[in-house]
Design a protein around this motif. Sequence first.
Motif, mmCIF file in Angstrom:
data_model
loop_
_atom_site.group_PDB
_atom_site.id
_atom_site.type_symbol
_atom_site.label_atom_id
_atom_site.label_comp_id
_atom_site.label_asym_id
_atom_site.label_seq_id
_atom_site.Cartn_x
_atom_site.Cartn_y
_atom_site.Cartn_z
ATOM 1 N N ARG A 23 0.834 -1.210 0.000
ATOM 2 C CA ARG A 23 0.000 0.000 0.000
ATOM 3 C C ARG A 23 0.865 1.254 0.000
ATOM 4 N NH1 ARG A 23 -5.382 1.038 1.557
ATOM 5 N NH2 ARG A 23 -5.742 3.257 1.997
ATOM 6 N N LEU A 24 1.977 1.219 0.762
ATOM 7 C CA LEU A 24 2.872 2.362 0.799
ATOM 8 C C LEU A 24 3.477 2.614 -0.581
ATOM 9 C CD1 LEU A 24 3.737 4.247 3.126
ATOM 10 C CD2 LEU A 24 5.828 2.906 3.323
ATOM 11 N N TRP A 25 3.884 1.531 -1.250
ATOM 12 C CA TRP A 25 4.383 1.667 -2.626
ATOM 13 C C TRP A 25 3.289 2.223 -3.539
ATOM 14 C CZ3 TRP A 25 9.050 1.859 -4.446
ATOM 15 C CH2 TRP A 25 10.099 1.198 -3.797
ATOM 16 N N GLY A 26 2.043 1.806 -3.318
ATOM 17 C CA GLY A 26 0.938 2.293 -4.137
ATOM 18 C C GLY A 26 0.714 3.782 -3.973
ATOM 19 N N VAL A 27 0.784 4.271 -2.723
ATOM 20 C CA VAL A 27 0.646 5.709 -2.473
ATOM 21 C C VAL A 27 1.756 6.471 -3.194
ATOM 22 C CG1 VAL A 27 0.757 7.513 -0.707
ATOM 23 C CG2 VAL A 27 -0.527 5.401 -0.271
ATOM 24 N N LEU A 28 2.983 5.986 -3.085
ATOM 25 C CA LEU A 28 4.102 6.642 -3.752
ATOM 26 C C LEU A 28 3.904 6.635 -5.266
ATOM 27 C CD1 LEU A 28 6.861 8.003 -3.578
ATOM 28 C CD2 LEU A 28 7.920 5.731 -3.565
ATOM 29 N N ALA A 29 3.366 5.537 -5.803
ATOM 30 C CA ALA A 29 3.139 5.448 -7.246
ATOM 31 C C ALA A 29 2.140 6.505 -7.712
ATOM 32 C CB ALA A 29 2.642 4.053 -7.613
ATOM 33 N N VAL A 30 1.076 6.732 -6.932
ATOM 34 C CA VAL A 30 0.089 7.749 -7.299
ATOM 35 C C VAL A 30 0.721 9.138 -7.290
ATOM 36 C CG1 VAL A 30 -2.049 8.882 -6.590
ATOM 37 C CG2 VAL A 30 -1.866 6.390 -6.482
ATOM 38 N N VAL A 93 -7.907 17.741 -1.005
ATOM 39 C CA VAL A 93 -7.397 18.771 -1.912
ATOM 40 C C VAL A 93 -6.691 18.138 -3.107
ATOM 41 C CG1 VAL A 93 -5.730 20.664 -2.120
ATOM 42 C CG2 VAL A 93 -7.213 20.515 -0.105
ATOM 43 N N PHE A 94 -5.913 17.106 -2.849
ATOM 44 C CA PHE A 94 -5.169 16.426 -3.915
ATOM 45 C C PHE A 94 -6.111 15.847 -4.968
ATOM 46 C CE2 PHE A 94 -3.250 12.506 -5.605
ATOM 47 C CZ PHE A 94 -2.064 13.004 -6.131
ATOM 48 N N LEU A 95 -7.153 15.145 -4.541
ATOM 49 C CA LEU A 95 -8.053 14.480 -5.475
ATOM 50 C C LEU A 95 -8.894 15.476 -6.264
ATOM 51 C CD1 LEU A 95 -9.216 11.473 -3.245
ATOM 52 C CD2 LEU A 95 -7.493 11.471 -5.073
ATOM 53 N N ILE A 96 -9.377 16.523 -5.604
ATOM 54 C CA ILE A 96 -10.171 17.536 -6.312
ATOM 55 C C ILE A 96 -9.322 18.238 -7.371
ATOM 56 C CG2 ILE A 96 -11.357 19.751 -6.059
ATOM 57 C CD1 ILE A 96 -12.353 18.794 -3.328
ATOM 58 N N ALA A 97 -8.102 18.627 -7.005
ATOM 59 C CA ALA A 97 -7.226 19.330 -7.952
ATOM 60 C C ALA A 97 -6.854 18.429 -9.127
ATOM 61 C CB ALA A 97 -5.973 19.810 -7.232
ATOM 62 N N LEU A 98 -6.651 17.139 -8.869
ATOM 63 C CA LEU A 98 -6.316 16.209 -9.944
ATOM 64 C C LEU A 98 -7.486 16.075 -10.918
ATOM 65 C CD1 LEU A 98 -4.310 14.245 -11.173
ATOM 66 C CD2 LEU A 98 -5.111 12.491 -9.572
ATOM 67 N N ALA A 193 -4.823 7.881 -12.259
ATOM 68 C CA ALA A 193 -4.214 8.297 -10.999
ATOM 69 C C ALA A 193 -5.278 8.711 -9.984
ATOM 70 C CB ALA A 193 -3.232 9.448 -11.245
ATOM 71 N N LEU A 194 -6.370 9.324 -10.476
ATOM 72 C CA LEU A 194 -7.454 9.750 -9.595
ATOM 73 C C LEU A 194 -8.123 8.542 -8.940
ATOM 74 C CD1 LEU A 194 -9.267 12.044 -8.523
ATOM 75 C CD2 LEU A 194 -10.671 11.762 -10.577
ATOM 76 N N VAL A 195 -8.428 7.535 -9.729
ATOM 77 C CA VAL A 195 -9.063 6.324 -9.198
ATOM 78 C C VAL A 195 -8.141 5.644 -8.183
ATOM 79 C CG1 VAL A 195 -9.919 4.024 -9.788
ATOM 80 C CG2 VAL A 195 -10.493 5.984 -11.239
ATOM 81 N N ALA A 196 -6.858 5.509 -8.542
ATOM 82 C CA ALA A 196 -5.905 4.874 -7.624
ATOM 83 C C ALA A 196 -5.750 5.690 -6.346
ATOM 84 C CB ALA A 196 -4.555 4.710 -8.321
ATOM 85 N N GLY A 197 -5.770 7.010 -6.472
ATOM 86 C CA GLY A 197 -5.640 7.857 -5.293
ATOM 87 C C GLY A 197 -6.805 7.705 -4.338
ATOM 88 N N ALA A 199 -8.500 5.070 -3.897
ATOM 89 C CA ALA A 199 -8.408 3.767 -3.258
ATOM 90 C C ALA A 199 -7.250 3.654 -2.273
ATOM 91 C CB ALA A 199 -8.275 2.678 -4.329
ATOM 92 N N LEU A 200 -6.142 4.352 -2.526
ATOM 93 C CA LEU A 200 -4.912 4.092 -1.782
ATOM 94 C C LEU A 200 -4.521 5.172 -0.770
ATOM 95 C CD1 LEU A 200 -2.731 2.699 -4.715
ATOM 96 C CD2 LEU A 200 -3.753 1.387 -2.851
ATOM 97 N N ILE A 201 -4.750 6.429 -1.096
ATOM 98 C CA ILE A 201 -4.280 7.495 -0.207
ATOM 99 C C ILE A 201 -5.104 7.500 1.077
ATOM 100 C CG2 ILE A 201 -3.988 9.989 0.080
ATOM 101 C CD1 ILE A 201 -3.485 10.191 -2.888
ATOM 102 N N PRO A 202 -4.462 7.376 2.228
ATOM 103 C CA PRO A 202 -5.214 7.319 3.492
ATOM 104 C C PRO A 202 -5.902 8.642 3.807
ATOM 105 C CG PRO A 202 -2.857 7.476 3.918
ATOM 106 C CD PRO A 202 -3.006 7.279 2.435
ATOM 107 N N ARG A 203 -7.037 8.548 4.460
ATOM 108 C CA ARG A 203 -7.754 9.762 4.862
ATOM 109 C C ARG A 203 -6.990 10.466 5.979
ATOM 110 N NH1 ARG A 203 -12.854 9.856 2.762
ATOM 111 N NH2 ARG A 203 -13.617 7.887 1.863
ATOM 112 N N ASP A 204 -7.036 11.769 5.945
ATOM 113 C CA ASP A 204 -6.383 12.558 6.985
ATOM 114 C C ASP A 204 -7.350 13.604 7.487
ATOM 115 O OD1 ASP A 204 -6.230 13.803 4.449
ATOM 116 O OD2 ASP A 204 -4.712 15.196 5.186
ATOM 117 N N ARG A 205 -7.079 14.098 8.666
ATOM 118 C CA ARG A 205 -7.958 15.087 9.268
ATOM 119 C C ARG A 205 -7.420 16.490 9.017
ATOM 120 N NH1 ARG A 205 -9.242 12.541 15.280
ATOM 121 N NH2 ARG A 205 -10.259 10.600 14.546
ATOM 122 N N PRO A 206 -8.321 17.428 8.728
ATOM 123 C CA PRO A 206 -7.888 18.819 8.603
ATOM 124 C C PRO A 206 -7.261 19.308 9.898
ATOM 125 C CG PRO A 206 -10.120 18.522 7.754
ATOM 126 C CD PRO A 206 -9.759 17.256 8.487
ATOM 127 N N ALA A 207 -6.493 20.364 9.818
ATOM 128 C CA ALA A 207 -5.838 20.915 10.999
ATOM 129 C C ALA A 207 -6.878 21.344 12.028
ATOM 130 C CB ALA A 207 -4.963 22.105 10.610
#
Length: 476
Positions: A23-30, A93-98, A193-197, A199-207
């Motif tokens: 999964r870590l490799w997948g995040v880096l790939a995206v 932000v990453f997914l919307i901009a992509l 890349a959007l679809v993979a993102g 699925a793979l990029i973990p959710r994070d909380r806003p500041a």
Amino acid sequence: MTITDTSPASAVRAPAEQIWTPRLWGVLAVLCAVLFLDGLDVSMVGVALPSIGAELGLSTTSLQWIVNGYVLGYGGLLLLGGRTADLLGRRRVFLIALAVFAVASLVGGLVDNGALLIATRFVKGLAAAFTAPTALSILTTTFHEGPARNRALSVFSVFGASGYSSGLILGGLLTSFGWRWTFLTPVPLALLALVAGIALIPRDRPAVGGGHDLVGAVTLTGGMLLAVYTVVSAPERGWLDPLTVASIVAAAALLIGFVITEKRVRHPLIRLGILRIGTIVRANLSMVALFGSYLSFQFMMTLYLQDVLGWSPLEMALGLLPAGLLVAFGSPFVGRLIDRYGTAPLIISSMTSLSLGYVWFLATAGDAPHYTFTVLPTMLLLGGGFAFGFSSITAQATDGIDDSEQGLASGLVQTSGQVGAALVLAVVTALVAGAAHEGGDFGGFHPGVNLVSGVALVGLALNLVPLFRAARTVRA
């Protein structure tokens, strides 16, 4: 806030090595795919400009805005993009901009109007201003500081160089079928890349407890956009033209207003205290020297090889390719070198290699540079300089920064590179245009090469100063 030492000794105190899961490799790939797309898009469109102008009836002045529109959107909003990712969540932000990047690419490949095409380039620049710093901040918060992060940054750099190199070749090939393919090709790659993102990029909380500095965002973005626009347009309009002078005054007023705002608001867009860290300031100035000199020189070589020597777009791409290949194959080893020697020696090596490349070109070019004796060695030196420089400068700019400000640090160093490139390229263009009457095939380009040589040498001197100070302290 504790500042982490980037010297070799810091590796001894580093935490246990991070386990690289699939999964870590997948995040880096995206993340790498998005950086690859940025480089691919810029170089492909650059190769296709003559064909675009011929079909849409655009003048040379209009054609430059296909490039500069992207730079204005990208360089002007990078800091806002990085800070927005910190406040709203990097994944969101990453997914919307992509997604915006993919839509703008599609529209750009379908329009038949020059103004609309330039508008899509500006929108793509805006999207990249959010994807680029967000991707880097996702990387620096996903991979632990030390060997894991340095390794990830090295792989990240490879894809940036590979995207630019691939774009040169693909641009030459696709332009033969029609320039629109240079805009349409990134669309399926961005969607994948959007679809993979998702699925793979973990959710994070806003500041938690953060806020938006809207006044700071408006004054900074407006000031940066106006400053870049002024430098890009002034060579044609004239530096003493009333509109140019008014633009300079307005840009300065906006940027001064931004600094005043940041000192007073509760949640500033930029915590100005970050600029008191010597390594951060030095890294950002080094990125200006790296991008400003490298991209400006490649711009001049593109004009020279096609317009003066009459090379085809594909021949030109192959001529410049050695630099990109050296970056692509050399960058994976930079992470290990950072672990062993720290960032400072590698940045000095980068600036030395860049400076030698430009000086070698000036010393051997004459009126008609020979490819094997002059151009090839120059491109190899520049490729080595970029390979050593990009990863090590980025690592120095983000080392020791708290996770909550990684987006800010990432956006800051990338802004320095993009805006520095825009400003240096604008001055280079003015120098080349002013010297066009000089004799010799390469005579009109000499002032521009002199400038990029000076920029690289200043970057080298900037990084040598701390060594001299340290030597004086030891002797004392």
